[in-house]
Design a protein around this motif. Structure first.
Motif, mmCIF file in Angstrom:
data_model
loop_
_atom_site.group_PDB
_atom_site.id
_atom_site.type_symbol
_atom_site.label_atom_id
_atom_site.label_comp_id
_atom_site.label_asym_id
_atom_site.label_seq_id
_atom_site.Cartn_x
_atom_site.Cartn_y
_atom_site.Cartn_z
ATOM 1 N N PHE A 1 15.842 24.370 19.619
ATOM 2 C CA PHE A 1 14.716 24.352 20.546
ATOM 3 C C PHE A 1 14.147 25.754 20.715
ATOM 4 N N ARG A 2 12.831 25.849 20.894
ATOM 5 C CA ARG A 2 12.178 27.115 21.221
ATOM 6 C C ARG A 2 12.006 27.177 22.731
ATOM 7 N N ALA A 3 12.453 28.258 23.340
ATOM 8 C CA ALA A 3 12.343 28.410 24.792
ATOM 9 C C ALA A 3 10.889 28.325 25.241
ATOM 10 N N SER A 4 9.970 28.905 24.480
ATOM 11 C CA SER A 4 8.556 28.880 24.870
ATOM 12 C C SER A 4 8.015 27.451 24.893
ATOM 13 N N GLU A 5 8.437 26.616 23.947
ATOM 14 C CA GLU A 5 7.986 25.225 23.931
ATOM 15 C C GLU A 5 8.615 24.417 25.061
ATOM 16 N N LEU A 6 9.877 24.700 25.368
ATOM 17 C CA LEU A 6 10.515 24.018 26.498
ATOM 18 C C LEU A 6 9.863 24.434 27.811
ATOM 19 N N ASP A 7 9.505 25.707 27.923
ATOM 20 C CA ASP A 7 8.832 26.198 29.123
ATOM 21 C C ASP A 7 7.496 25.479 29.311
ATOM 22 N N MET B 1 2.482 36.126 14.890
ATOM 23 C CA MET B 1 3.412 35.418 15.746
ATOM 24 C C MET B 1 4.777 36.106 15.668
ATOM 25 N N ALA B 2 5.335 36.413 16.798
ATOM 26 C CA ALA B 2 6.620 37.102 16.860
ATOM 27 C C ALA B 2 7.763 36.113 16.634
ATOM 28 N N PHE B 3 8.847 36.616 16.086
ATOM 29 C CA PHE B 3 10.038 35.801 15.865
ATOM 30 C C PHE B 3 10.635 35.391 17.203
ATOM 31 N N GLU B 4 10.975 34.133 17.325
ATOM 32 C CA GLU B 4 11.615 33.624 18.542
ATOM 33 C C GLU B 4 12.907 32.916 18.144
ATOM 34 N N PRO B 5 14.048 33.416 18.608
ATOM 35 C CA PRO B 5 15.301 32.752 18.262
ATOM 36 C C PRO B 5 15.314 31.324 18.798
ATOM 37 N N LEU B 6 15.969 30.450 18.079
ATOM 38 C CA LEU B 6 16.076 29.060 18.506
ATOM 39 C C LEU B 6 17.291 28.880 19.408
#
Length: 66
Positions: free
Chosen positions: A44-50, A1-6
């Protein structure tokens, strides 16, 4: 899993179409948005909001069950 900035609440509000940051905080506190409480701040994670946006748009476009 790649790092995703919050994202901060301000960044998440912009990501969600220009909601007010306080609205985003309230939705996170109520569990209506995928969010993480870090100290006194919401993140928040952008991928989860998407994904949340996709689910919400599907729910609104689906006709009610007969």
């Amino acid at each position: 899993m790649a790092f995703e900035p919050l994202l901060s609440d301000v960044e998440a509000a912009l990501f969600l179409g220009g909601l007010h940051p306080k609205t985003v905080q309230r939705m996170a506190r109520r569990g209506q948005l995928p969010a993480y409480r870090i100290g006194r701040y919401w993140r928040f994670r952008a991928s989860e909001l998407d994904e949340w946006l996709r689910v919400q748009s599907r729910c609104q476009s689906d006709p009610p069950a007969q």
